[in-house]
Design a protein around this motif. Structure first.
Motif, PDB file in Angstrom:
ATOM      1  N   LEU A 233       0.813  -1.216   0.000  1.00  0.00           N
ATOM      2  CA  LEU A 233       0.000   0.000   0.000  1.00  0.00           C
ATOM      3  C   LEU A 233       0.845   1.264   0.000  1.00  0.00           C
ATOM      4  CD1 LEU A 233      -2.728  -1.104   2.563  1.00  0.00           C
ATOM      5  CD2 LEU A 233      -3.117  -0.576   0.149  1.00  0.00           C
ATOM      6  N   SER A 234       2.109   1.156   0.449  1.00  0.00           N
ATOM      7  CA  SER A 234       2.972   2.334   0.541  1.00  0.00           C
ATOM      8  C   SER A 234       3.857   2.527  -0.681  1.00  0.00           C
ATOM      9  CB  SER A 234       3.869   2.223   1.785  1.00  0.00           C
ATOM     10  OG  SER A 234       4.877   1.240   1.613  1.00  0.00           O
ATOM     11  N   ARG A 235       3.666   1.722  -1.714  1.00  0.00           N
ATOM     12  CA  ARG A 235       4.562   1.812  -2.870  1.00  0.00           C
ATOM     13  C   ARG A 235       4.570   3.208  -3.480  1.00  0.00           C
ATOM     14  NH1 ARG A 235       2.969  -3.823  -4.312  1.00  0.00           N
ATOM     15  NH2 ARG A 235       1.170  -2.908  -5.344  1.00  0.00           N
ATOM     16  N   GLN A 236       3.427   3.888  -3.481  1.00  0.00           N
ATOM     17  CA  GLN A 236       3.329   5.215  -4.074  1.00  0.00           C
ATOM     18  C   GLN A 236       3.276   6.323  -3.026  1.00  0.00           C
ATOM     19  OE1 GLN A 236       3.593   5.484  -7.378  1.00  0.00           O
ATOM     20  NE2 GLN A 236       3.754   3.249  -7.425  1.00  0.00           N
ATOM     21  N   GLY A 237       3.549   6.007  -1.755  1.00  0.00           N
ATOM     22  CA  GLY A 237       3.456   7.041  -0.735  1.00  0.00           C
ATOM     23  C   GLY A 237       3.826   6.530   0.638  1.00  0.00           C
ATOM     24  N   VAL A 238       2.990   6.873   1.617  1.00  0.00           N
ATOM     25  CA  VAL A 238       3.274   6.587   3.020  1.00  0.00           C
ATOM     26  C   VAL A 238       2.063   5.914   3.659  1.00  0.00           C
ATOM     27  CG1 VAL A 238       3.758   7.624   5.283  1.00  0.00           C
ATOM     28  CG2 VAL A 238       4.873   8.517   3.242  1.00  0.00           C
ATOM     29  N   VAL A 239       2.310   4.913   4.504  1.00  0.00           N
ATOM     30  CA  VAL A 239       1.267   4.279   5.300  1.00  0.00           C
ATOM     31  C   VAL A 239       1.657   4.394   6.770  1.00  0.00           C
ATOM     32  CG1 VAL A 239       0.134   2.098   5.914  1.00  0.00           C
ATOM     33  CG2 VAL A 239       0.558   2.651   3.514  1.00  0.00           C
ATOM     34  N   VAL A 240       0.698   4.816   7.593  1.00  0.00           N
ATOM     35  CA  VAL A 240       0.907   4.904   9.035  1.00  0.00           C
ATOM     36  C   VAL A 240      -0.101   3.989   9.721  1.00  0.00           C
ATOM     37  CG1 VAL A 240       0.882   6.390  11.070  1.00  0.00           C
ATOM     38  CG2 VAL A 240       1.719   7.277   8.881  1.00  0.00           C
ATOM     39  N   HIS A 241       0.398   3.040  10.498  1.00  0.00           N
ATOM     40  CA  HIS A 241      -0.460   2.176  11.317  1.00  0.00           C
ATOM     41  C   HIS A 241      -0.206   2.513  12.770  1.00  0.00           C
ATOM     42  CE1 HIS A 241      -2.350  -1.466  12.955  1.00  0.00           C
ATOM     43  NE2 HIS A 241      -1.277  -1.556  13.734  1.00  0.00           N
ATOM     44  N   VAL A 242      -1.275   2.827  13.511  1.00  0.00           N
ATOM     45  CA  VAL A 242      -1.132   3.161  14.924  1.00  0.00           C
ATOM     46  C   VAL A 242      -2.234   2.475  15.713  1.00  0.00           C
ATOM     47  CG1 VAL A 242      -2.437   5.315  14.679  1.00  0.00           C
ATOM     48  CG2 VAL A 242      -0.862   5.033  16.602  1.00  0.00           C
ATOM     49  N   ALA A 243      -1.852   1.827  16.840  1.00  0.00           N
ATOM     50  CA  ALA A 243      -2.803   1.070  17.650  1.00  0.00           C
ATOM     51  C   ALA A 243      -2.560   1.365  19.122  1.00  0.00           C
ATOM     52  CB  ALA A 243      -2.646  -0.435  17.392  1.00  0.00           C
ATOM     53  N   ASN A 244      -3.560   1.077  19.937  1.00  0.00           N
ATOM     54  CA  ASN A 244      -3.368   1.088  21.375  1.00  0.00           C
ATOM     55  C   ASN A 244      -2.498  -0.110  21.757  1.00  0.00           C
ATOM     56  OD1 ASN A 244      -5.328   3.271  22.303  1.00  0.00           O
ATOM     57  ND2 ASN A 244      -6.667   1.972  21.065  1.00  0.00           N
ATOM     58  N   ASN A 245      -1.515   0.115  22.614  1.00  0.00           N
ATOM     59  CA  ASN A 245      -0.663  -0.976  23.079  1.00  0.00           C
ATOM     60  C   ASN A 245      -1.363  -1.679  24.238  1.00  0.00           C
ATOM     61  OD1 ASN A 245       1.294  -2.724  23.946  1.00  0.00           O
ATOM     62  ND2 ASN A 245       2.774  -1.157  24.541  1.00  0.00           N
ATOM     63  N   ASP A 246      -1.973  -2.817  23.962  1.00  0.00           N
ATOM     64  CA  ASP A 246      -2.675  -3.581  24.996  1.00  0.00           C
ATOM     65  C   ASP A 246      -1.831  -4.756  25.475  1.00  0.00           C
ATOM     66  OD1 ASP A 246      -2.826  -4.926  22.585  1.00  0.00           O
ATOM     67  OD2 ASP A 246      -4.851  -5.698  22.944  1.00  0.00           O
ATOM     68  N   ARG A 247      -0.550  -4.760  25.151  1.00  0.00           N
ATOM     69  CA  ARG A 247       0.351  -5.824  25.582  1.00  0.00           C
ATOM     70  C   ARG A 247       0.906  -5.517  26.969  1.00  0.00           C
ATOM     71  NH1 ARG A 247       1.579  -8.910  20.992  1.00  0.00           N
ATOM     72  NH2 ARG A 247      -0.252  -8.702  19.654  1.00  0.00           N
ATOM     73  N   ALA A 248       1.437  -6.545  27.632  1.00  0.00           N
ATOM     74  CA  ALA A 248       2.005  -6.350  28.963  1.00  0.00           C
ATOM     75  C   ALA A 248       3.271  -5.506  28.905  1.00  0.00           C
ATOM     76  CB  ALA A 248       2.296  -7.700  29.613  1.00  0.00           C
ATOM     77  N   SER A 249       4.003  -5.576  27.807  1.00  0.00           N
ATOM     78  CA  SER A 249       5.277  -4.887  27.689  1.00  0.00           C
ATOM     79  C   SER A 249       5.113  -3.506  27.065  1.00  0.00           C
ATOM     80  CB  SER A 249       6.238  -5.706  26.834  1.00  0.00           C
ATOM     81  OG  SER A 249       7.410  -4.990  26.553  1.00  0.00           O
ATOM     82  N   LEU A 250       5.826  -2.512  27.619  1.00  0.00           N
ATOM     83  CA  LEU A 250       5.862  -1.187  27.017  1.00  0.00           C
ATOM     84  C   LEU A 250       6.709  -1.186  25.751  1.00  0.00           C
ATOM     85  CD1 LEU A 250       6.370   1.094  30.167  1.00  0.00           C
ATOM     86  CD2 LEU A 250       4.245   0.645  28.936  1.00  0.00           C
ATOM     87  N   ALA A 251       7.512  -2.219  25.559  1.00  0.00           N
ATOM     88  CA  ALA A 251       8.442  -2.266  24.432  1.00  0.00           C
ATOM     89  C   ALA A 251       7.822  -2.858  23.171  1.00  0.00           C
ATOM     90  CB  ALA A 251       9.684  -3.060  24.813  1.00  0.00           C
ATOM     91  N   ALA A 252       6.540  -3.177  23.181  1.00  0.00           N
ATOM     92  CA  ALA A 252       5.906  -3.751  21.993  1.00  0.00           C
ATOM     93  C   ALA A 252       6.097  -2.829  20.795  1.00  0.00           C
ATOM     94  CB  ALA A 252       4.419  -3.971  22.260  1.00  0.00           C
TER      95      ALA A 252
END
Length: 281
Positions: A233-252
């Motif tokens: 999807l980013s071949r012609q530009g930029v894609v940004v994926h952002v989610a809530n971190n629901d994992r136990a680790s802050l380093a996800a």
């Protein structure tokens, strides 16, 4: 299209009542808020660029901490993930926005399922299945300090039928807005499951978006497939994926990912309560 990236992160502690920005490895004077360093991933000549700030909070972050991140974000577009328990109300986000800035935010208020604490249901009623209607989805809003624009809500989360995909394709024009001189299109959460590995809508045509934003409610899995989709999807530009971190680790690392010209951009490691990234398009 070139991009320039900058990173900052929020610690879950406060100094003198403020939530400061810290740079990695920088010694902090007691009680002194410090702005984090800018890390330039892609350097480019001066020009008229649009800044996007993406914010990925851990599930233990407070609403006020998320709002603090919004108020500090320098982007002309600020992207919050899908609605979660610590998602601020749209009106509160509007109060923190700088003049000229827009933010993507979701809300249960005013939706068919007002008051529900979680993301969209994975099931539609039998009479609506495959029609692109009947999903239990929050409101998707693009807001400025003075305005709210309601976008078509999320159509599906998984296993879409052709009617679901047609509804999504028909709504993409209403999900596309010009911000800072750039066309920005929003593909919401599990709608990415309607995209094939080649970047085409299933049963449809390729998605060619200069800037594609994919806000998600929780961290996703099956990244061996998602990486291929986002790269395509980013071949012609930029894609940004952002989610809530629901994992136990802050380093996800799966709460915030960026792709440019078909490649994933490596971001700094982060062990903080709120992970944020600002970049220029």
């Amino acid at each position: 299209m070139d991009i320039k990236l900058t990173f900052f992160s929020h610690l879950p502690t406060r100094l003198n009542g403020h939530l400061p920005l810290f740079s990695q490895g920088l010694k902090i004077a007691k009680g002194m808020p410090i702005l984090g360093r800018w890390q330039h991933i892609h350097r480019q000549e001066a020009g008229n660029f649009m800044k996007i700030s993406a914010i990925s909070p851990h599930c233990s972050a407070s609403v006020e901490q998320v709002l603090e991140a919004v108020s500090l974000a320098p982007g002309q577009l600020i992207v919050l993930p899908g609605v979660a328990g610590n998602t601020p109300p749209p009106e509160a986000v509007q109060e923190r926005l700088k003049p000229g800035a827009w933010a993507y935010v979701e809300s249960w208020a005013g939706s068919r399922s007002a008051g529900k604490p979680k993301g969209p249901s994975k099931r539609a009623t039998p009479d609506k299945r495959g029609t692109g209607e009947g999903w239990d989805a929050p409101r998707a809003l693009l807001v400025s300090a003075a305005e709210q624009i309601e976008l078509p809500a999320q159509w599906f989360t998984s296993r879409p039928l052709q009617g679901d995909l047609q509804a999504l394709q028909d709504s993409l024009a209403a999900r596309t807005h010009v911000i800072g001189g750039r066309e920005v299109t929003f593909l919401l959460c599990g709608e990415i499951n309607g995209i094939d590995l080649n970047g085409c809508l299933r049963y449809g045509q390729p998605l060619q978006c200069p800037v594609l934003i994919n806000p998600a409610h929780t961290t996703m899995g099956r990244w061996h497939l998602l990486n291929q989709k986002f790269a395509a999807l980013s071949r012609q530009g930029v894609v940004v994926h952002v989610a809530n971190n629901d994992r136990a680790s802050l380093a996800a690392t799966t709460g915030l990912r960026i792709y440019h010209h078909g490649k994933r951009i490596e971001l700094d490691s982060c062990h903080e309560l709120i992970r944020s990234c600002t970049y220029e398009v």
